[in-house]
Design a protein around this motif. Structure first.
Motif, PDB file in Angstrom:
ATOM      1  N   TYR A  45       0.865  -1.171   0.000  1.00 45.98           N
ATOM      2  CA  TYR A  45       0.000   0.000   0.000  1.00 45.98           C
ATOM      3  C   TYR A  45       0.901   1.221   0.000  1.00 45.98           C
ATOM      4  O   TYR A  45       1.854   1.280   0.778  1.00 45.98           O
ATOM      5  CB  TYR A  45      -0.909   0.020   1.231  1.00 45.98           C
ATOM      6  N   ALA A  46       0.623   2.169  -0.859  1.00 42.72           N
ATOM      7  CA  ALA A  46       1.454   3.372  -0.925  1.00 42.72           C
ATOM      8  C   ALA A  46       0.578   4.583  -1.158  1.00 42.72           C
ATOM      9  O   ALA A  46      -0.358   4.554  -1.962  1.00 42.72           O
ATOM     10  CB  ALA A  46       2.473   3.250  -2.051  1.00 42.72           C
ATOM     11  N   ASP A  47       0.841   5.624  -0.416  1.00 42.44           N
ATOM     12  CA  ASP A  47       0.271   6.935  -0.675  1.00 42.44           C
ATOM     13  C   ASP A  47       1.362   7.958  -0.381  1.00 42.44           C
ATOM     14  O   ASP A  47       2.513   7.599  -0.186  1.00 42.44           O
ATOM     15  CB  ASP A  47      -1.021   7.181   0.117  1.00 42.44           C
ATOM     16  N   ARG A  48       1.026   9.216  -0.364  1.00 46.32           N
ATOM     17  CA  ARG A  48       2.077  10.213  -0.207  1.00 46.32           C
ATOM     18  C   ARG A  48       2.604  10.308   1.217  1.00 46.32           C
ATOM     19  O   ARG A  48       3.614  10.950   1.463  1.00 46.32           O
ATOM     20  CB  ARG A  48       1.605  11.574  -0.685  1.00 46.32           C
ATOM     21  N   HIS A  49       1.925   9.662   2.172  1.00 45.86           N
ATOM     22  CA  HIS A  49       2.365   9.719   3.558  1.00 45.86           C
ATOM     23  C   HIS A  49       3.174   8.498   3.981  1.00 45.86           C
ATOM     24  O   HIS A  49       3.980   8.585   4.897  1.00 45.86           O
ATOM     25  CB  HIS A  49       1.165   9.870   4.498  1.00 45.86           C
ATOM     26  N   ARG A  50       2.952   7.345   3.349  1.00 42.46           N
ATOM     27  CA  ARG A  50       3.636   6.133   3.784  1.00 42.46           C
ATOM     28  C   ARG A  50       3.616   5.064   2.695  1.00 42.46           C
ATOM     29  O   ARG A  50       2.811   5.112   1.768  1.00 42.46           O
ATOM     30  CB  ARG A  50       2.992   5.582   5.043  1.00 42.46           C
TER      31      ARG A  50
END
Length: 96
Positions: A35-40
């Motif tokens: 899982y990837a987003d701009r926070h982690r």
């Protein structure tokens, strides 16, 4: 533009999707979820589809008056990796 930098740019443009497809295939084979987003970025384990204990479900119900779910060791005993990228913004209002 000469042929040499153009050839390098074309090779790079072809290598990025190939690397992404290779990484996706490797993660599917190792039973990991990304899982990837701009926070982690999080890499966690998934249940093995051919596990003899849970049969790919990841857990089972235990008997008794108050039944509970018991996690299978095929995924629950494995470590997870979290990489923090950007700080999460603070709330402007209370959550209640």
């Amino acid at each position: 533009m000469t042929a040499r930098p153009l050839r390098g740019a074309l090779l790079l443009a072809a290598a990025v999707p190939l690397a992404a497809a290779t990484a996706a295939a490797a993660l599917r084979a190792s039973h990991l979820k990304v899982y990837a987003d701009r926070h982690r970025i999080e890499i966690t384990a998934r249940p093995r589809p051919r596990c003899p204990r849970c049969h790919g479900e990841g857990s089972w119900w235990t008997g008794g008056t108050f039944p509970e779910m018991e996690a299978c060791g095929c995924w629950s005993d494995r470590r997870e990796l979290r990489i923090r990228l950007l700080p999460v913004p603070a709330w402007n209002e209370p959550p209640f």
